[in-house]
Design an enzyme around this catalytic site. Structure first.
Site, PDB file in Angstrom:
ATOM      1  N   PHE A 270     -17.654 -38.787 -40.872  1.00 15.99           N
ATOM      2  CA  PHE A 270     -17.789 -40.250 -40.763  1.00 15.99           C
ATOM      3  C   PHE A 270     -18.729 -40.551 -39.611  1.00 15.99           C
ATOM      4  O   PHE A 270     -18.447 -40.192 -38.461  1.00 15.99           O
ATOM      5  CB  PHE A 270     -16.394 -40.803 -40.476  1.00 15.99           C
ATOM      6  CG  PHE A 270     -16.210 -42.293 -40.498  1.00 15.99           C
ATOM      7  CD1 PHE A 270     -16.307 -43.008 -41.685  1.00 15.99           C
ATOM      8  CD2 PHE A 270     -15.887 -42.984 -39.333  1.00 15.99           C
ATOM      9  CE1 PHE A 270     -16.066 -44.382 -41.709  1.00 15.99           C
ATOM     10  CE2 PHE A 270     -15.644 -44.359 -39.349  1.00 15.99           C
ATOM     11  CZ  PHE A 270     -15.734 -45.058 -40.552  1.00 15.99           C
TER      12      PHE A 270
ATOM     13  N   LEU B 224     -20.105 -43.492 -37.798  1.00 16.33           N
ATOM     14  CA  LEU B 224     -20.154 -44.919 -37.457  1.00 16.33           C
ATOM     15  C   LEU B 224     -20.576 -45.082 -35.990  1.00 16.33           C
ATOM     16  O   LEU B 224     -21.596 -45.698 -35.688  1.00 16.33           O
ATOM     17  CB  LEU B 224     -18.772 -45.558 -37.706  1.00 16.33           C
ATOM     18  CG  LEU B 224     -18.609 -47.026 -37.280  1.00 16.33           C
ATOM     19  CD1 LEU B 224     -19.515 -47.938 -38.100  1.00 16.33           C
ATOM     20  CD2 LEU B 224     -17.144 -47.491 -37.439  1.00 16.33           C
TER      21      LEU B 224
ATOM     22  N   GLU C 180     -21.926 -44.891 -32.237  1.00 18.24           N
ATOM     23  CA  GLU C 180     -23.222 -44.510 -31.646  1.00 18.24           C
ATOM     24  C   GLU C 180     -23.095 -44.514 -30.125  1.00 18.24           C
ATOM     25  O   GLU C 180     -22.111 -45.047 -29.592  1.00 18.24           O
ATOM     26  CB  GLU C 180     -24.301 -45.518 -32.078  1.00 18.24           C
ATOM     27  CG  GLU C 180     -24.526 -45.512 -33.579  1.00 18.24           C
ATOM     28  CD  GLU C 180     -25.601 -46.504 -34.023  1.00 18.24           C
ATOM     29  OE1 GLU C 180     -26.143 -47.233 -33.158  1.00 18.24           O
ATOM     30  OE2 GLU C 180     -25.883 -46.530 -35.230  1.00 18.24           O
ATOM     31  N   PRO C 181     -24.094 -43.977 -29.435  1.00 15.61           N
ATOM     32  CA  PRO C 181     -24.002 -43.963 -27.967  1.00 15.61           C
ATOM     33  C   PRO C 181     -23.693 -45.347 -27.384  1.00 15.61           C
ATOM     34  O   PRO C 181     -22.929 -45.462 -26.439  1.00 15.61           O
ATOM     35  CB  PRO C 181     -25.382 -43.454 -27.538  1.00 15.61           C
ATOM     36  CG  PRO C 181     -25.838 -42.608 -28.686  1.00 15.61           C
ATOM     37  CD  PRO C 181     -25.288 -43.250 -29.930  1.00 15.61           C
TER      38      PRO C 181
ATOM     39  N   ALA D 157     -22.585 -48.085 -29.319  1.00 14.96           N
ATOM     40  CA  ALA D 157     -21.758 -48.891 -30.238  1.00 14.96           C
ATOM     41  C   ALA D 157     -20.486 -48.116 -30.550  1.00 14.96           C
ATOM     42  O   ALA D 157     -20.455 -47.271 -31.453  1.00 14.96           O
ATOM     43  CB  ALA D 157     -22.518 -49.206 -31.531  1.00 14.96           C
TER      44      ALA D 157
ATOM     45  N   GLN E  29      22.172 -36.976 -16.945  1.00 13.37           N
ATOM     46  CA  GLN E  29      21.916 -38.225 -17.662  1.00 13.37           C
ATOM     47  C   GLN E  29      20.471 -38.725 -17.513  1.00 13.37           C
ATOM     48  O   GLN E  29      19.949 -39.372 -18.428  1.00 13.37           O
ATOM     49  CB  GLN E  29      22.906 -39.299 -17.203  1.00 13.37           C
ATOM     50  CG  GLN E  29      24.304 -39.003 -17.746  1.00 13.37           C
ATOM     51  CD  GLN E  29      25.307 -40.065 -17.369  1.00 13.37           C
ATOM     52  OE1 GLN E  29      25.190 -40.702 -16.328  1.00 13.37           O
ATOM     53  NE2 GLN E  29      26.308 -40.249 -18.214  1.00 13.37           N
TER      54      GLN E  29
ATOM     55  N   GLN F 138       7.317 -34.199 -17.707  1.00 12.41           N
ATOM     56  CA  GLN F 138       8.103 -34.471 -16.499  1.00 12.41           C
ATOM     57  C   GLN F 138       9.397 -33.647 -16.480  1.00 12.41           C
ATOM     58  O   GLN F 138       9.768 -33.077 -15.470  1.00 12.41           O
ATOM     59  CB  GLN F 138       8.420 -35.979 -16.433  1.00 12.41           C
ATOM     60  CG  GLN F 138       9.098 -36.421 -15.164  1.00 12.41           C
ATOM     61  CD  GLN F 138       8.171 -36.347 -13.945  1.00 12.41           C
ATOM     62  OE1 GLN F 138       6.960 -36.259 -14.095  1.00 12.41           O
ATOM     63  NE2 GLN F 138       8.746 -36.351 -12.770  1.00 12.41           N
TER      64      GLN F 138
ATOM     65  N   GLU G 165     -10.488 -43.748 -33.523  1.00  9.82           N
ATOM     66  CA  GLU G 165     -10.161 -44.650 -34.650  1.00  9.82           C
ATOM     67  C   GLU G 165      -9.698 -46.012 -34.139  1.00  9.82           C
ATOM     68  O   GLU G 165      -8.810 -46.649 -34.715  1.00  9.82           O
ATOM     69  CB  GLU G 165      -9.222 -43.961 -35.645  1.00  9.82           C
ATOM     70  CG  GLU G 165     -10.036 -42.860 -36.336  1.00  9.82           C
ATOM     71  CD  GLU G 165      -9.342 -41.997 -37.339  1.00  9.82           C
ATOM     72  OE1 GLU G 165      -8.241 -42.350 -37.750  1.00  9.82           O
ATOM     73  OE2 GLU G 165      -9.941 -40.978 -37.717  1.00  9.82           O
TER      74      GLU G 165
HETATM   75  N1  COS Z   1     -10.934 -55.199 -43.814  1.00  9.03           N
HETATM   76  C1  COS Z   1     -11.840 -55.978 -44.436  1.00  9.03           C
HETATM   77  N2  COS Z   1     -12.694 -56.798 -43.777  1.00  9.03           N
HETATM   78  C2  COS Z   1     -12.613 -56.813 -42.431  1.00  9.03           C
HETATM   79  C3  COS Z   1     -11.694 -56.028 -41.721  1.00  9.03           C
HETATM   80  C4  COS Z   1     -10.827 -55.204 -42.458  1.00  9.03           C
HETATM   81  N3  COS Z   1      -9.933 -54.438 -41.840  1.00  9.03           N
HETATM   82  N4  COS Z   1     -11.863 -56.242 -40.412  1.00  9.03           N
HETATM   83  C5  COS Z   1     -12.843 -57.153 -40.287  1.00  9.03           C
HETATM   84  N5  COS Z   1     -13.289 -57.488 -41.524  1.00  9.03           N
HETATM   85  C6  COS Z   1     -14.326 -58.456 -41.837  1.00  9.03           C
HETATM   86  C7  COS Z   1     -13.940 -59.835 -41.298  1.00  9.03           C
HETATM   87  O1  COS Z   1     -13.149 -60.525 -42.228  1.00  9.03           O
HETATM   88  C8  COS Z   1     -15.272 -60.490 -41.126  1.00  9.03           C
HETATM   89  O2  COS Z   1     -15.739 -60.899 -42.390  1.00  9.03           O
HETATM   90  P1  COS Z   1     -16.503 -62.344 -42.595  1.00  9.03           P
HETATM   91  O3  COS Z   1     -17.705 -62.259 -41.715  1.00  9.03           O
HETATM   92  O4  COS Z   1     -16.805 -62.359 -44.057  1.00  9.03           O
HETATM   93  O5  COS Z   1     -15.511 -63.367 -42.148  1.00  9.03           O
HETATM   94  C9  COS Z   1     -16.155 -59.320 -40.690  1.00  9.03           C
HETATM   95  O6  COS Z   1     -15.521 -58.136 -41.150  1.00  9.03           O
HETATM   96  C10 COS Z   1     -16.369 -59.238 -39.204  1.00  9.03           C
HETATM   97  O7  COS Z   1     -15.093 -59.182 -38.575  1.00  9.03           O
HETATM   98  P2  COS Z   1     -14.938 -59.492 -37.013  1.00  9.03           P
HETATM   99  O8  COS Z   1     -15.637 -60.790 -36.729  1.00  9.03           O
HETATM  100  O9  COS Z   1     -13.514 -59.365 -36.652  1.00  9.03           O
HETATM  101  O10 COS Z   1     -15.812 -58.305 -36.404  1.00  9.03           O
HETATM  102  P3  COS Z   1     -16.107 -57.939 -34.904  1.00  9.03           P
HETATM  103  O11 COS Z   1     -17.521 -57.521 -34.803  1.00  9.03           O
HETATM  104  O12 COS Z   1     -15.596 -58.996 -33.997  1.00  9.03           O
HETATM  105  O13 COS Z   1     -15.281 -56.562 -34.643  1.00  9.03           O
HETATM  106  C11 COS Z   1     -13.518 -55.005 -34.434  1.00  9.03           C
HETATM  107  C12 COS Z   1     -14.094 -56.269 -35.095  1.00  9.03           C
HETATM  108  C13 COS Z   1     -13.654 -55.020 -32.912  1.00  9.03           C
HETATM  109  C14 COS Z   1     -12.060 -55.025 -34.795  1.00  9.03           C
HETATM  110  C15 COS Z   1     -14.234 -53.760 -35.021  1.00  9.03           C
HETATM  111  O14 COS Z   1     -15.560 -53.680 -34.543  1.00  9.03           O
HETATM  112  C16 COS Z   1     -13.505 -52.482 -34.730  1.00  9.03           C
HETATM  113  O15 COS Z   1     -12.529 -52.128 -35.420  1.00  9.03           O
HETATM  114  N6  COS Z   1     -13.966 -51.714 -33.719  1.00  9.03           N
HETATM  115  C17 COS Z   1     -13.437 -50.407 -33.443  1.00  9.03           C
HETATM  116  C18 COS Z   1     -14.213 -49.406 -34.224  1.00  9.03           C
HETATM  117  C19 COS Z   1     -13.479 -48.122 -34.336  1.00  9.03           C
HETATM  118  O16 COS Z   1     -12.305 -48.073 -34.646  1.00  9.03           O
HETATM  119  N7  COS Z   1     -14.226 -47.054 -34.102  1.00  9.03           N
HETATM  120  C20 COS Z   1     -13.707 -45.747 -34.237  1.00  9.03           C
HETATM  121  C21 COS Z   1     -14.593 -45.062 -35.210  1.00  9.03           C
HETATM  122  S1  COS Z   1     -13.796 -43.772 -36.037  1.00  9.03           S
HETATM  123  S2  COS Z   1     -13.630 -42.370 -34.747  1.00  9.03           S
END
Ligand code: COS
Length: 384
Positions: free
Chosen positions: A122, A124, A126-127, A129, A280, A337, A364
């Site tokens: 997967f 997704l 980035e440095p 992001a 305890q 501990q 995640e």
């Molecule tokens: N399922 C479907 N759609 C989703 C969703 C989900 N779980 N979460 C968000 N969306 C949709 C929202 O509904 C929104 O759609 P619309 O623009 O049509 O309204 C869109 O995506 C953007 O959502 P949001 O505004 O909440 O996005 P943000 O950029 O504010 O970010 C977070 C949301 C921070 C929650 C997201 O970037 C995130 O999960 N970050 C962590 C990433 C992560 O877990 N990385 C680990 C990688 S794997 S090791």
């Protein structure tokens, strides 16, 4: 054991035995060599675990979320590197294909992933992001019948082993926001892919991760997931909803293991003339740990059931991931501990598990991201 229409009793029993007889005893060697022995990979394949989430029609086990969680409770008992090997491949690496892939894309990849013939990774993060996943800058520029991908992906689990990269990239510039993010299925053999040096991590030895750099990597337009531009961010978020329930289930398995390590030590270690389990203050540590583990298990089962019934589970998935991984951290700390000074020595598994468990609250989605997701969903629900 029947799990809402799926009988996974034989599988969970066999996996439990395998975990205790093979995986747990192999942990010190995995720690030492930073690799999963080939014989164990073969056994993981023979259980069908590389195809846990993949439908039977494509050669997988086709487990529902609840059945997958029950298997993850068992696998999670061993060092988490074992799970990373197959769980990331048919987890986040593959879920995008399952959710949004075309029939042709499913036929092309799923049978090979299910067999463990190729691993999927997967791409997704980035440095620049990480938590802000929408800030990715990797570009996929359309050029005739192809796309040309350039950018760097970070912390890619199984990057050295992967045969397929699920890559999130911008097909429109930053102003387009999340509508400019698309997903590509990129075969390892394509020109212009470079794997960086292995990440040097605090724990999780045996699970390898690295940067993956795409330098003008040309792929045919048919590699665009679902044949549709602009929906990649939502694909990623939906993959993560599933993966967060899975990770919470793995955390429950680890909590169970940590408690067993704590109980074993508390019964065996004598101070003041008796086993420390009789004190305890030690009992309180074990009791708090058991209660939290039970709560985490119940949360995972409830969220998994809701997902299987087709309900939206973004909030529940984040709740489970947040609670179960934080609980695992607290339990690891208590168990270390109650080991006293021995907990700080490499001679006891708790020293290693304590380091391993720390990652669960980071990947995640960090705990803080789970809090934001929970609050966002809660407030939206109340506003409706
Ligand atoms: N399922 C479907 N759609 C989703 C969703 C989900 N779980 N979460 C968000 N969306 C949709 C929202 O509904 C929104 O759609 P619309 O623009 O049509 O309204 C869109 O995506 C953007 O959502 P949001 O505004 O909440 O996005 P943000 O950029 O504010 O970010 C977070 C949301 C921070 C929650 C997201 O970037 C995130 O999960 N970050 C962590 C990433 C992560 O877990 N990385 C680990 C990688 S794997 S090791």
């Amino acid at each position: 054991m029947r799990v809402e229409g799926q009988d996974v009793g034989d599988l969970t029993t066999a996996v439990r035995r395998f975990v205790r007889e093979v995986l747990v005893p192999a942990e010190p060697a995995v720690e030492e060599n930073d690799a999963i022995p080939a014989a164990i990979v073969e056994q993981l394949r023979s259980f069908g675990l590389f195809g846990m989430t993949i439908p039977e029609a494509y050669g997988g086990l086709g487990l529902c979320m609840l059945a997958e969680a029950r298997v993850a409770f068992e696998i999670g008992y061993a060092a988490p590197a074992f799970r990373s090997y197959f769980g990331t491949s048919n987890g986040v690496g593959t879920l995008g294909i399952l959710l949004d892939g075309t029939d042709e894309q499913k036929r092309r990849y799923l049978p090979r992933i299910a067999k463990g013939a190729i691993m999927a990774a997967f791409c997704l993060t980035e440095p620049d992001a990480g938590s802000d996943a929408a800030a990715i800058t990797t570009r996929a520029r359309r050029d005739g019948d192809d796309y040309v991908i350039s950018g760097t992906k970070r912390f890619v689990t199984n990057a050295p082993q992967a045969g397929l990269f699920t890559v999130f990239a911008r097909t429109a510039d930053k102003d387009a926001g999340i509508a400019g993010i698309s997903t590509f299925l990129v075969d390892r053999e394509r020109a212009g892919i470079e794997i960086g040096p292995l990440d040097r991590k605090m724990g999780f030895r045996g699970s390898q991760s690295a940067d993956v750099r795409f330098d003008e990597c040309r792929v045919p337009a048919a590699t665009l997931l679902g044949g549709k531009e602009g929906v990649g961010f939502k694909t990623a978020m939906r993959c993560l909803d599933h993966a967060r329930i899975h990770m919470a289930a793995i955390s429950v398995g680890l909590c169970t293991r940590l408690i067993d390590e704590g109980v074993r030590h508390a019964l065996g270690r004598k101070q003041f003339g008796r086993a420390i389990a009789q004190f305890q203050l030690i009992q309180a540590m074990l009791a708090d740990s058991e209660a939290e583990c039970f709560a985490a298990r119940a949360m995972v089962e409830a969220a998994a059931r809701a997902k299987d019934q087709g309900e939206p589970v973004t909030k529940q998935a984040a709740c489970c991931k947040y609670f179960a991984t934080e609980a695992a951290g607290r339990i690891a700390d208590r168990v270390l501990q109650l080991h006293g000074g021995y907990g700080y020595l490499k001679d006891f598994p708790i020293e290693r598990l304590y380091r391993d468990v720390r990652l669960l609250r980071l990947y995640e989605g960090t705990s803080q991201i789970q809090q934001l997701v929970i609050a966002r969903e809660l407030l939206a629900e109340k506003a409706r």
